[in-house]
Design a protein around this motif. Structure first.
Motif, PDB file in Angstrom:
ATOM      1  N   GLN A 224       0.822  -1.212   0.000  1.00  5.79           N
ATOM      2  CA  GLN A 224       0.000   0.000   0.000  1.00  5.79           C
ATOM      3  C   GLN A 224       0.852   1.255   0.000  1.00  5.79           C
ATOM      4  O   GLN A 224       0.509   2.240  -0.644  1.00  5.79           O
ATOM      5  CB  GLN A 224      -0.934  -0.002   1.202  1.00  5.79           C
ATOM      6  N   SER A 225       1.968   1.213   0.691  1.00  6.95           N
ATOM      7  CA  SER A 225       2.830   2.394   0.744  1.00  6.95           C
ATOM      8  C   SER A 225       3.389   2.739  -0.631  1.00  6.95           C
ATOM      9  O   SER A 225       3.552   3.918  -0.969  1.00  6.95           O
ATOM     10  CB  SER A 225       3.973   2.177   1.737  1.00  6.95           C
ATOM     11  N   HIS A 226       3.666   1.712  -1.456  1.00  2.00           N
ATOM     12  CA  HIS A 226       4.163   1.971  -2.804  1.00  2.00           C
ATOM     13  C   HIS A 226       3.080   2.587  -3.684  1.00  2.00           C
ATOM     14  O   HIS A 226       3.358   3.476  -4.502  1.00  2.00           O
ATOM     15  CB  HIS A 226       4.683   0.687  -3.451  1.00  2.00           C
ATOM     16  N   VAL A 227       1.854   2.124  -3.532  1.00  3.81           N
ATOM     17  CA  VAL A 227       0.753   2.682  -4.322  1.00  3.81           C
ATOM     18  C   VAL A 227       0.510   4.130  -3.917  1.00  3.81           C
ATOM     19  O   VAL A 227       0.341   5.004  -4.773  1.00  3.81           O
ATOM     20  CB  VAL A 227      -0.521   1.831  -4.154  1.00  3.81           C
ATOM     21  N   VAL A 228       0.511   4.401  -2.606  1.00  8.69           N
ATOM     22  CA  VAL A 228       0.321   5.769  -2.131  1.00  8.69           C
ATOM     23  C   VAL A 228       1.443   6.664  -2.653  1.00  8.69           C
ATOM     24  O   VAL A 228       1.199   7.777  -3.138  1.00  8.69           O
ATOM     25  CB  VAL A 228       0.248   5.820  -0.593  1.00  8.69           C
ATOM     26  N   ALA A 229       2.671   6.191  -2.592  1.00 10.58           N
ATOM     27  CA  ALA A 229       3.808   6.983  -3.069  1.00 10.58           C
ATOM     28  C   ALA A 229       3.703   7.255  -4.560  1.00 10.58           C
ATOM     29  O   ALA A 229       4.016   8.367  -5.018  1.00 10.58           O
ATOM     30  CB  ALA A 229       5.111   6.261  -2.753  1.00 10.58           C
ATOM     31  N   MET A 230       3.249   6.274  -5.329  1.00 12.58           N
ATOM     32  CA  MET A 230       3.109   6.457  -6.776  1.00 12.58           C
ATOM     33  C   MET A 230       2.099   7.565  -7.083  1.00 12.58           C
ATOM     34  O   MET A 230       2.365   8.455  -7.898  1.00 12.58           O
ATOM     35  CB  MET A 230       2.655   5.149  -7.422  1.00 12.58           C
ATOM     36  N   VAL A 231       0.964   7.528  -6.416  1.00  8.59           N
ATOM     37  CA  VAL A 231      -0.070   8.530  -6.668  1.00  8.59           C
ATOM     38  C   VAL A 231       0.373   9.902  -6.160  1.00  8.59           C
ATOM     39  O   VAL A 231       0.141  10.918  -6.816  1.00  8.59           O
ATOM     40  CB  VAL A 231      -1.406   8.096  -6.023  1.00  8.59           C
ATOM     41  N   MET A 232       1.036   9.934  -5.018  1.00 10.05           N
ATOM     42  CA  MET A 232       1.515  11.214  -4.478  1.00 10.05           C
ATOM     43  C   MET A 232       2.563  11.845  -5.400  1.00 10.05           C
ATOM     44  O   MET A 232       2.558  13.056  -5.605  1.00 10.05           O
ATOM     45  CB  MET A 232       2.097  11.010  -3.077  1.00 10.05           C
ATOM     46  N   ARG A 233       3.449  11.020  -5.969  1.00 12.15           N
ATOM     47  CA  ARG A 233       4.438  11.556  -6.922  1.00 12.15           C
ATOM     48  C   ARG A 233       3.752  12.190  -8.118  1.00 12.15           C
ATOM     49  O   ARG A 233       4.122  13.282  -8.564  1.00 12.15           O
ATOM     50  CB  ARG A 233       5.376  10.446  -7.396  1.00 12.15           C
TER      51      ARG A 233
END
Length: 105
Positions: free
Chosen positions: A23-32
């Motif tokens: 989940q942290s990778h998905v959140v980071a992808m969208v935040m980027r």
């Protein structure tokens, strides 16, 4: 804009989660993705506001043309609001059920 982008990419996010993305990778992808847009908007906005301040300086009597505190505080407030507005769809994307995402289309 980010919420619509995430909604359109539900299938992609579902595949990423199904393949083991945390989940942290998905959140980071969208935040980027969101912060790229925010940075472009801030740079363009600051550039236009500085140019407009120069053009309107003759009308600004008794005030400073360039107030660094105002520019920094407005930039900070806009970046903070954009961070919250980007985080909400990012969390929603991270909680996508991969089975439902793949079946939806």
């Amino acid at each position: 804009v980010i919420a619509v982008s995430v909604a359109q990419r539900t299938r992609e996010v579902g595949i990423r989660v199904a393949l083991g993305a945390r989940q942290s990778h998905v959140v980071a992808m969208v935040m980027r993705e969101g912060f790229r847009l925010v940075m472009v908007g801030l740079v363009l906005g600051l550039t236009v506001s500085v140019l407009a301040a120069r053009a309107l300086s003759s009308f600004l009597i008794g005030t400073q043309t360039y107030d660094l505190v105002t520019y920094l505080s407005v930039t900070l407030v806009l970046a903070s609001v954009a961070a919250v507005a980007t985080y909400i769809p990012a969390r929603r994307a991270a909680s996508v059920d991969p089975v439902m995402a793949l079946r939806s289309e």
